[in-house]
Design a protein around this motif. Structure first.
Motif, PDB file in Angstrom:
ATOM      1  N   ASN A  74      15.879  -5.340  11.342  1.00  0.00           N
ATOM      2  CA  ASN A  74      16.796  -6.544  10.781  1.00  0.00           C
ATOM      3  C   ASN A  74      15.537  -7.975  10.775  1.00  0.00           C
ATOM      4  O   ASN A  74      14.566  -8.011  11.502  1.00  0.00           O
ATOM      5  N   GLY A  75      15.966  -8.351   9.139  1.00  0.00           N
ATOM      6  CA  GLY A  75      14.500  -9.253   9.653  1.00  0.00           C
ATOM      7  C   GLY A  75      13.348  -8.512   8.955  1.00  0.00           C
ATOM      8  O   GLY A  75      12.028  -9.035   9.939  1.00  0.00           O
ATOM      9  N   ILE A  76      13.056  -7.757   7.970  1.00  0.00           N
ATOM     10  CA  ILE A  76      11.224  -6.536   8.589  1.00  0.00           C
ATOM     11  C   ILE A  76      10.253  -7.896   7.038  1.00  0.00           C
ATOM     12  O   ILE A  76       9.283  -7.352   7.371  1.00  0.00           O
ATOM     13  N   GLY A  77      11.203  -9.260   6.725  1.00  0.00           N
ATOM     14  CA  GLY A  77      10.326  -9.642   6.112  1.00  0.00           C
ATOM     15  C   GLY A  77      10.469  -9.954   4.357  1.00  0.00           C
ATOM     16  O   GLY A  77      11.741  -9.626   3.951  1.00  0.00           O
ATOM     17  N   THR A  78       9.689 -10.015   3.403  1.00  0.00           N
ATOM     18  CA  THR A  78      10.271 -10.434   1.817  1.00  0.00           C
ATOM     19  C   THR A  78       8.956  -9.668   1.242  1.00  0.00           C
ATOM     20  O   THR A  78       7.899  -9.407   1.101  1.00  0.00           O
ATOM     21  N   ILE A  79       9.875  -9.619  -0.147  1.00  0.00           N
ATOM     22  CA  ILE A  79       9.163  -9.015  -1.155  1.00  0.00           C
ATOM     23  C   ILE A  79       8.886 -10.048  -2.594  1.00  0.00           C
ATOM     24  O   ILE A  79      10.083 -10.057  -2.703  1.00  0.00           O
ATOM     25  N   ASP A  80       7.616 -10.540  -2.345  1.00  0.00           N
ATOM     26  CA  ASP A  80       7.888 -11.633  -3.386  1.00  0.00           C
ATOM     27  C   ASP A  80       6.791 -10.419  -4.750  1.00  0.00           C
ATOM     28  O   ASP A  80       6.777  -9.811  -5.365  1.00  0.00           O
ATOM     29  N   ASP A  81       6.766 -12.186  -5.879  1.00  0.00           N
ATOM     30  CA  ASP A  81       5.440 -10.959  -6.594  1.00  0.00           C
ATOM     31  C   ASP A  81       4.491 -10.556  -6.933  1.00  0.00           C
ATOM     32  O   ASP A  81       3.679  -9.653  -7.615  1.00  0.00           O
ATOM     33  N   ASP A  82       3.593 -11.293  -5.598  1.00  0.00           N
ATOM     34  CA  ASP A  82       2.629 -10.731  -4.668  1.00  0.00           C
ATOM     35  C   ASP A  82       2.802  -9.321  -3.549  1.00  0.00           C
ATOM     36  O   ASP A  82       2.284  -8.644  -4.038  1.00  0.00           O
ATOM     37  N   GLY A  83       4.102  -8.954  -4.402  1.00  0.00           N
ATOM     38  CA  GLY A  83       4.356  -7.984  -3.089  1.00  0.00           C
ATOM     39  C   GLY A  83       4.938  -8.126  -1.894  1.00  0.00           C
ATOM     40  O   GLY A  83       5.038  -8.869  -1.695  1.00  0.00           O
ATOM     41  N   PRO A  84       4.738  -7.146  -1.207  1.00  0.00           N
ATOM     42  CA  PRO A  84       6.058  -7.387   0.081  1.00  0.00           C
ATOM     43  C   PRO A  84       4.719  -7.810   0.921  1.00  0.00           C
ATOM     44  O   PRO A  84       3.296  -7.232   1.086  1.00  0.00           O
ATOM     45  N   ASP A  85       5.393  -8.473   2.593  1.00  0.00           N
ATOM     46  CA  ASP A  85       4.976  -9.251   3.173  1.00  0.00           C
ATOM     47  C   ASP A  85       3.981  -7.640   4.062  1.00  0.00           C
ATOM     48  O   ASP A  85       4.566  -6.211   3.936  1.00  0.00           O
ATOM     49  N   THR A  86       2.953  -7.522   4.721  1.00  0.00           N
ATOM     50  CA  THR A  86       2.615  -6.621   5.628  1.00  0.00           C
ATOM     51  C   THR A  86       3.363  -6.414   6.602  1.00  0.00           C
ATOM     52  O   THR A  86       3.176  -4.935   6.449  1.00  0.00           O
ATOM     53  N   SER A  87       4.201  -6.969   7.216  1.00  0.00           N
ATOM     54  CA  SER A  87       5.356  -6.798   8.237  1.00  0.00           C
ATOM     55  C   SER A  87       6.451  -5.305   7.594  1.00  0.00           C
ATOM     56  O   SER A  87       6.983  -4.304   7.996  1.00  0.00           O
ATOM     57  N   VAL A  88       6.891  -5.973   5.709  1.00  0.00           N
ATOM     58  CA  VAL A  88       7.400  -4.713   5.298  1.00  0.00           C
ATOM     59  C   VAL A  88       6.546  -3.771   5.291  1.00  0.00           C
ATOM     60  O   VAL A  88       7.728  -2.707   5.269  1.00  0.00           O
ATOM     61  N   LEU A  89       5.299  -3.392   4.661  1.00  0.00           N
ATOM     62  CA  LEU A  89       4.697  -2.239   4.923  1.00  0.00           C
ATOM     63  C   LEU A  89       4.997  -1.387   6.009  1.00  0.00           C
ATOM     64  O   LEU A  89       4.624  -0.242   6.040  1.00  0.00           O
ATOM     65  N   TYR A  90       4.668  -2.749   7.131  1.00  0.00           N
ATOM     66  CA  TYR A  90       4.689  -1.189   8.855  1.00  0.00           C
ATOM     67  C   TYR A  90       6.077  -0.773   8.589  1.00  0.00           C
ATOM     68  O   TYR A  90       6.122   0.945   9.326  1.00  0.00           O
ATOM     69  N   TRP A  91       7.352  -1.435   8.121  1.00  0.00           N
ATOM     70  CA  TRP A  91       8.614  -0.572   8.631  1.00  0.00           C
ATOM     71  C   TRP A  91       8.648   0.113   7.816  1.00  0.00           C
ATOM     72  O   TRP A  91       9.279   0.648   7.577  1.00  0.00           O
ATOM     73  N   GLU A  92       8.051   0.171   6.481  1.00  0.00           N
ATOM     74  CA  GLU A  92       8.354   1.372   5.440  1.00  0.00           C
ATOM     75  C   GLU A  92       7.517   2.529   5.983  1.00  0.00           C
ATOM     76  O   GLU A  92       8.002   3.713   5.995  1.00  0.00           O
ATOM     77  N   ARG A  93       6.690   2.793   6.342  1.00  0.00           N
ATOM     78  CA  ARG A  93       5.572   3.505   7.378  1.00  0.00           C
ATOM     79  C   ARG A  93       6.772   3.973   8.286  1.00  0.00           C
ATOM     80  O   ARG A  93       6.678   5.196   8.118  1.00  0.00           O
ATOM     81  N   GLN A  94       7.300   3.284   9.067  1.00  0.00           N
ATOM     82  CA  GLN A  94       8.428   3.998  10.385  1.00  0.00           C
ATOM     83  C   GLN A  94       9.346   4.029   9.984  1.00  0.00           C
ATOM     84  O   GLN A  94       9.822   5.563   9.675  1.00  0.00           O
ATOM     85  N   TYR A  95      10.132   4.250   8.291  1.00  0.00           N
ATOM     86  CA  TYR A  95      10.878   4.371   7.941  1.00  0.00           C
ATOM     87  C   TYR A  95      11.169   5.761   7.290  1.00  0.00           C
ATOM     88  O   TYR A  95      11.889   6.983   7.719  1.00  0.00           O
ATOM     89  N   GLU A  96       9.258   5.729   6.966  1.00  0.00           N
ATOM     90  CA  GLU A  96       9.058   7.248   6.122  1.00  0.00           C
ATOM     91  C   GLU A  96       8.697   8.421   7.512  1.00  0.00           C
ATOM     92  O   GLU A  96       9.158   9.789   7.424  1.00  0.00           O
ATOM     93  N   LYS A  97       8.575   8.110   8.689  1.00  0.00           N
ATOM     94  CA  LYS A  97       8.358   9.289   9.826  1.00  0.00           C
ATOM     95  C   LYS A  97       9.335   9.240  10.187  1.00  0.00           C
ATOM     96  O   LYS A  97       9.544  10.290  11.667  1.00  0.00           O
TER      97      LYS A  97
END
Length: 128
Positions: A74-97
């Motif tokens: 919950n509350g993993i970060g934000t995605i804006d015009d510049d792309g996702p926060d590094t925390s979003v990228l971290y949690w995406e990797r955990q999701y993929e695993k």
């Protein structure tokens, strides 16, 4: 104080609505609850590793996965015009695993979600 990999001692403590995970290297605010079918679900609200990039958080999530059928970050970060926060990228990797099942952005919107797997009921053997 240094904690070695061999001293992995994970635990969740606190009342149901205000729990905390800690293993000496990874800590976070969590909430564990019972699903209607009797399985356990976990929501991670805060997550921190004292030594990022060494696999400690993965190990902690694998330990949590052993007892929780569904894990939400919950509350993993934000995605804006510049792309996702590094925390979003971290949690995406955990999701993929497969270590987490649902990712909620800071605004509460669902970023990624897999359905809860149905409960498998094993047939009992009949003995003569």
């Amino acid at each position: 104080m240094t904690t070695s990999l061999n001293s992995f001692d994970p635990h969740i403590h606190g009342p149901d609505n205000n729990q905390y995970y800690d293993d000496g290297l990874v800590s976070g605010a969590v909430e564990s609850c019972l699903l209607p079918d009797g399985r356990r679900s976990l929501r991670i609200d805060e997550w921190n590793s004292v030594d990022p990039g060494k696999g400690h958080a993965d190990r902690a999530l694998r330990w949590l996965r052993q007892t929780h059928s569904y894990i939400t970050a919950n509350g993993i970060g934000t995605i804006d015009d510049d792309g996702p926060d590094t925390s979003v990228l971290y949690w995406e990797r955990q999701y993929e695993k497969g270590l987490v099942d649902e990712l909620l952005l800071d605004d509460g919107s669902i970023h990624m979600k897999r359905p809860l797997k149905p409960t498998v009921i094993k047939k009992q053997r009949k003995f003569p």
